[in-house]
Design a protein around this motif. Structure first.
Motif, PDB file in Angstrom:
ATOM      1  N   SER A 185     -29.046 -49.417 108.977  1.00 13.19           N
ATOM      2  CA  SER A 185     -27.705 -49.561 108.404  1.00 13.19           C
ATOM      3  C   SER A 185     -27.332 -48.319 107.605  1.00 13.19           C
ATOM      4  O   SER A 185     -26.201 -47.826 107.675  1.00 13.19           O
ATOM      5  CB  SER A 185     -27.658 -50.798 107.496  1.00 13.19           C
ATOM      6  OG  SER A 185     -27.832 -51.972 108.258  1.00 13.19           O
ATOM      7  N   SER A 234     -18.364 -52.319 111.036  1.00 10.45           N
ATOM      8  CA  SER A 234     -17.805 -52.762 112.309  1.00 10.45           C
ATOM      9  C   SER A 234     -18.792 -52.501 113.448  1.00 10.45           C
ATOM     10  O   SER A 234     -18.995 -53.353 114.316  1.00 10.45           O
ATOM     11  CB  SER A 234     -16.486 -52.041 112.570  1.00 10.45           C
ATOM     12  OG  SER A 234     -15.978 -52.376 113.846  1.00 10.45           O
ATOM     13  N   LYS A 235     -19.411 -51.319 113.433  1.00  9.65           N
ATOM     14  CA  LYS A 235     -20.352 -50.952 114.482  1.00  9.65           C
ATOM     15  C   LYS A 235     -21.598 -51.825 114.437  1.00  9.65           C
ATOM     16  O   LYS A 235     -22.178 -52.145 115.480  1.00  9.65           O
ATOM     17  CB  LYS A 235     -20.740 -49.477 114.325  1.00  9.65           C
ATOM     18  CG  LYS A 235     -21.532 -48.916 115.483  1.00  9.65           C
ATOM     19  CD  LYS A 235     -21.648 -47.397 115.394  1.00  9.65           C
ATOM     20  CE  LYS A 235     -22.339 -46.832 116.619  1.00  9.65           C
ATOM     21  NZ  LYS A 235     -22.406 -45.353 116.592  1.00  9.65           N
ATOM     22  N   LEU A 236     -22.006 -52.212 113.238  1.00 12.49           N
ATOM     23  CA  LEU A 236     -23.215 -53.026 113.073  1.00 12.49           C
ATOM     24  C   LEU A 236     -22.930 -54.524 113.129  1.00 12.49           C
ATOM     25  O   LEU A 236     -23.838 -55.336 112.982  1.00 12.49           O
ATOM     26  CB  LEU A 236     -23.872 -52.687 111.726  1.00 12.49           C
ATOM     27  CG  LEU A 236     -24.475 -51.280 111.607  1.00 12.49           C
ATOM     28  CD1 LEU A 236     -24.730 -50.924 110.150  1.00 12.49           C
ATOM     29  CD2 LEU A 236     -25.760 -51.175 112.421  1.00 12.49           C
ATOM     30  N   HIS A 237     -21.642 -54.873 113.285  1.00 12.00           N
ATOM     31  CA  HIS A 237     -21.210 -56.274 113.310  1.00 12.00           C
ATOM     32  C   HIS A 237     -21.580 -56.992 112.006  1.00 12.00           C
ATOM     33  O   HIS A 237     -22.095 -58.111 112.002  1.00 12.00           O
ATOM     34  CB  HIS A 237     -21.816 -57.013 114.512  1.00 12.00           C
ATOM     35  CG  HIS A 237     -21.529 -56.352 115.831  1.00 12.00           C
ATOM     36  ND1 HIS A 237     -20.264 -56.329 116.383  1.00 12.00           N
ATOM     37  CD2 HIS A 237     -22.324 -55.673 116.690  1.00 12.00           C
ATOM     38  CE1 HIS A 237     -20.296 -55.677 117.537  1.00 12.00           C
ATOM     39  NE2 HIS A 237     -21.538 -55.260 117.735  1.00 12.00           N
ATOM     40  N   LEU A 238     -21.304 -56.295 110.898  1.00  4.88           N
ATOM     41  CA  LEU A 238     -21.543 -56.850 109.566  1.00  4.88           C
ATOM     42  C   LEU A 238     -20.240 -56.837 108.787  1.00  4.88           C
ATOM     43  O   LEU A 238     -19.299 -56.103 109.115  1.00  4.88           O
ATOM     44  CB  LEU A 238     -22.576 -56.005 108.799  1.00  4.88           C
ATOM     45  CG  LEU A 238     -24.004 -55.953 109.351  1.00  4.88           C
ATOM     46  CD1 LEU A 238     -24.801 -54.887 108.598  1.00  4.88           C
ATOM     47  CD2 LEU A 238     -24.681 -57.300 109.210  1.00  4.88           C
ATOM     48  N   THR A 239     -20.175 -57.635 107.736  1.00  5.47           N
ATOM     49  CA  THR A 239     -19.047 -57.519 106.810  1.00  5.47           C
ATOM     50  C   THR A 239     -19.339 -56.328 105.894  1.00  5.47           C
ATOM     51  O   THR A 239     -20.498 -55.931 105.720  1.00  5.47           O
ATOM     52  CB  THR A 239     -18.900 -58.789 105.963  1.00  5.47           C
ATOM     53  OG1 THR A 239     -20.075 -58.950 105.150  1.00  5.47           O
ATOM     54  CG2 THR A 239     -18.708 -60.015 106.843  1.00  5.47           C
TER      55      THR A 239
END
Length: 296
Positions: free
Chosen positions: A8, A23-28
């Motif tokens: 991350s 967004s790329k890591l699919h996290l908030t």
């Protein structure tokens, strides 16, 4: 060390934005921020300076980022090799410089494959400095390059000798020129960070001449593109003999001898010091350094 947090952090630096990285890591964004703070807690230091312009590495962050690049590459390689084992089909991955990888090595790989039909062989072609980088970050275990890298942590094995020669269109009747005459010819070179360009630069510097003194019209990162340019009459270039031997034999290109300039070099197989080859890697090393290699 938590590899998820490290990844991350690495992606955040690459994106230069917490929102883009999230967004790329699919996290908030709050979730990513927590991971970054947890990583900083693990190292007990601040790694990033956050601002409206993005993120900036602290001195400690630069150290962690450099190691993250290697660690994550190794993680990917472990996953790749485990997947290969799970698929129960051995794989051989080789990195090669363009001159030998695109023109000479395919024949050797064909013969090696005939001897080991159960093996999946892949070759990544790049310029010599990029092959060295891939070897150092553990993306590959075997590389083939122009010239000896003289780099700590790398062992070399001699493969073959070659020479960079000046070639021009066959319609050009000149077969011998002086250095002064070369300055008036349109010259095409390999890209800035390539070993071929470095060899040319060194050879002329020994004669007290800079590349800026020559009439360089453009640079290309593809030997094939350079050959096409020469064949269409755009200029002349220094290319390894091994990649132009067929065109010279057919009379499509002409070797132009330059007074007092001779650029000889060797190809080497390289690997990390103390790295232990697996069975197929060792078999390939023994094959490619023997008389059986049969370059095209």
């Amino acid at each position: 060390m938590n590899l998820e947090y490290l990844q991350s952090f690495y992606i955040t630096v690459k994106c230069n934005s917490i929102s883009k990285a999230a967004s790329k890591l699919h996290l908030t964004q709050p979730g990513l921020s927590i991971q970054l703070k947890n990583l900083e807690k693990e190292f007990d230091t601040s790694l990033l300076i956050r601002s409206n312009k993005g993120v900036e590495l602290t001195e400690e962050g630069k150290v962690v980022f450099n190691y993250a690049d290697t660690i994550l590459s190794m993680k990917n390689n472990v996953e790749r090799d485990l997947k290969s084992l799970q698929q129960n089909r051995p794989k051989l991955l080789i990195g090669s410089c363009k001159s030998i990888g695109e023109y000479a090595l395919p024949c050797a790989l064909f013969i090696f494959k005939k001897l080991h039909k159960e093996l999946d062989i892949s070759m990544e072609v790049a310029n010599s400095p990029e092959v060295i980088k891939k070897l150092c970050d553990h993306s590959i275990n075997i590389g083939i390059i122009q010239d000896n890298p003289k780099k700590n942590g790398i062992d070399t094995k001699y493969l073959a000798s070659d020479e960079l020669i000046l070639v021009g269109n066959s319609n050009n009747t000149t077969e011998y020129i002086t250095i002064e005459e070369l300055k008036n010819l349109p010259l095409i070179l390999r890209e800035e960070n390539s070993n071929a360009r470095y060899l040319v630069k060194n050879a002329f510097q020994e004669k007290g001449i800079l590349l800026e003194d020559l009439n360089v019209i453009y640079s290309l990162n593809s030997p094939e593109a350079i050959k096409s340019s020469i064949l269409s009459g755009k200029g002349v270039s220094f290319l390894p003999k091994i990649i132009v031997k067929n065109e010279l034999k057919k009379g499509l290109l002409k070797h132009i001898t330059i007074d007092e300039i001779k650029i000889e070099f060797n190809y080497y197989l390289i690997h990390r010091q103390n790295y232990i080859f697996n069975k197929y890697e060792q078999m390939f090393v023994d094959f490619i350094t023997s008389s059986k290699k049969a370059f095209c």
